[in-house]
Scaffold this active site. Structure first.
Site, PDB file in Angstrom:
ATOM      1  N   ASP A   1       0.673  -1.209  -0.110  1.00  0.00           N
ATOM      2  CA  ASP A   1      -0.012   0.103   0.050  1.00  0.00           C
ATOM      3  C   ASP A   1       0.869   1.305  -0.096  1.00  0.00           C
ATOM      4  O   ASP A   1       0.249   2.351  -0.285  1.00  0.00           O
ATOM      5  CB  ASP A   1      -0.741   0.057   1.410  1.00  0.00           C
TER       6      ASP A   1
ATOM      7  N   ASP B   1       1.032   5.639   2.705  1.00  0.00           N
ATOM      8  CA  ASP B   1      -0.265   4.938   3.487  1.00  0.00           C
ATOM      9  C   ASP B   1       0.364   5.139   4.760  1.00  0.00           C
ATOM     10  O   ASP B   1       0.577   6.267   5.577  1.00  0.00           O
ATOM     11  CB  ASP B   1      -0.228   3.430   3.168  1.00  0.00           C
TER      12      ASP B   1
ATOM     13  N   ASP C   1       3.247  -0.182  10.142  1.00  0.00           N
ATOM     14  CA  ASP C   1       1.922  -1.129  10.190  1.00  0.00           C
ATOM     15  C   ASP C   1       2.425  -2.339  10.869  1.00  0.00           C
ATOM     16  O   ASP C   1       3.678  -2.701  10.125  1.00  0.00           O
ATOM     17  CB  ASP C   1       1.224  -1.493   8.983  1.00  0.00           C
TER      18      ASP C   1
ATOM     19  N   ARG D   1      -3.183   8.293  14.925  1.00  0.00           N
ATOM     20  CA  ARG D   1      -2.528   7.050  14.903  1.00  0.00           C
ATOM     21  C   ARG D   1      -1.171   7.045  15.365  1.00  0.00           C
ATOM     22  O   ARG D   1      -0.187   6.852  14.879  1.00  0.00           O
ATOM     23  CB  ARG D   1      -2.594   6.424  13.423  1.00  0.00           C
TER      24      ARG D   1
END
Length: 368
Positions: A167, A191, A195, A247
């Site tokens: 991504d 993105d 992650d 986030r």
């Protein structure tokens, strides 16, 4: 006399304030700075370059056991080019694709533009100390179904989506264990910056500098994925700098120990989550944005009445400029074992403990 006072005041301000430019140009820290437990483990040794693998003993938290390429030879990257189908010896892709343990270093400063995502094999360390290494303007790093990976001292920015499926994350950790990401600079990716998803666990993210990005860090794949309930991640001594929106991290189902990080004026929220994660915020330094509606540190996403009972705790955090944690819950302290635990300082000490976040400019024969 007045002019002397002004000069002294300016000098004190210069040394007391961490600068964004420092994060971009690699940190050179004054010897008297307070070192956090990770940095105290190795940075005072001027002979760090003669035993690079000693760094593998310095992680704390859930990623403590990550050894990377500690038991393998040093491999020096000499060529910044990239060929995904036939990697040339001397390139970073060639090194990370090898089946044996390797401790990967760099012969000189270089900017590496990857043509496809860099799949990192097990038992690898990417060690940028001694060079200014950037991975930028192309697909970036993927740690997929492997174990024991250390990424230290590199700059990752302006990452692009990969036509073959990634991504556009800076670093994606997928179904992997024993991962440590330390002293990196991350910014402006397509993105997320980092992650950690799909049953990944035993991860420490430390001493990094994050800036100029929307969705910074995701822990947990999606709300319906039960495999992430066993995820354990430590986030410590990082600086979440200017230009970040949300986030830092967002957590799903698992457990996150967020300790001794510095937060500078997020735009939406700092720490969020969904699907009943456990979050312990300990000794952080939160500076709220000017926007009144965004001063709350936390956000519960897609949450019903039960979310008020989620175990989101705060201890010894410092809240500046009107920042506040939100409804505090039960504190669940990390169940560290085997030397994973570390001393968490009061949040008031965080500006000093995080002043060297991001890649360090290290020179052979000198302390970093």
């Amino acid at each position: 006399m007045a002019s002397l006072v002004v000069i002294v005041s300016l000098l004190l301000a210069a040394f007391a304030s961490p600068l964004l430019e420092t994060a971009h140009s690699y940190n050179v820290t004054a010897p008297r700075v307070s070192l956090n437990p990770i940095d105290a483990c190795w940075r005072r040794n001027p002979k760090w370059a003669t035993n690079r693998q000693a760094l593998a003993h310095c992680a704390v938290g859930y990623g403590k056991a990550a050894i990377g390429g500690k038991n393998g030879p040093i491999y020096v990257v000499t060529n910044p080019s990239d060929n995904p189908t036939r990697p040339s010896p001397g390139t970073l892709r060639y090194a990370v694709s090898q089946p044996k343990p390797l401790w990967i270093t760099f012969a000189r400063d270089m900017v590496i533009v990857l043509k496809s995502q860099l799949m990192i094999n097990s038992y690898k360390t990417i060690d940028g100390r001694g060079a200014k290494v950037e991975i930028a303007n192309g697909p970036c790093l993927r740690i997929r179904q492997v174990k024991h990976v250390i990424i230290h001292g590199i700059s990752i920015h302006d990452c692009k989506a990969d036509p073959n499926g990634m991504d556009g994350d800076g670093i994606r950790v997928f179904q992997s264990t024993h991962v440590w990401i330390d002293h990196c600079f991350l910014s402006r990716c397509h993105d997320g910056l980092i992650d950690v998803i799909v049953s990944s666990t035993a991860v420490t993210i430390s001493n990094n500098y994050f800036t100029q990005h929307d969705k910074v860090m995701l822990l947990g794949h999606d709300d319906s994925y039960m495999g992430d309930k066993d995820m354990r991640v430590t986030i410590a001594f990082n600086t979440f700098g200017p230009g970040l929106i949300e986030r830092m991290p967002r957590v799903r189902r698992g457990y996150a120990h967020v300790a001794n990080n510095r937060y500078e004026k997020w735009q939406m929220y700092a720490i969020g989550g969904s699907a009943n994660p456990i979050i312990f915020s300990e000794g952080n330094y939160f500076v709220a944005p000017e926007k009144r509606s965004s001063k709350q540190v936390t956000k519960r996403m897609m949450a019903g009445p039960d979310s008020k009972r989620w175990k989101w705790g705060t201890s010894r955090d410092v809240f500046m400029n009107g920042a506040f944690f939100g409804p505090p819950g039960v504190i669940v302290r990390p169940l560290y074992k085997g030397g994973e635990g570390f001393r968490v300082a009061h949040g008031s000490l965080v500006p000093s403990l995080t002043s060297s976040a991001g890649p360090l400019r290290c020179y052979v024969g000198r302390i970093c």
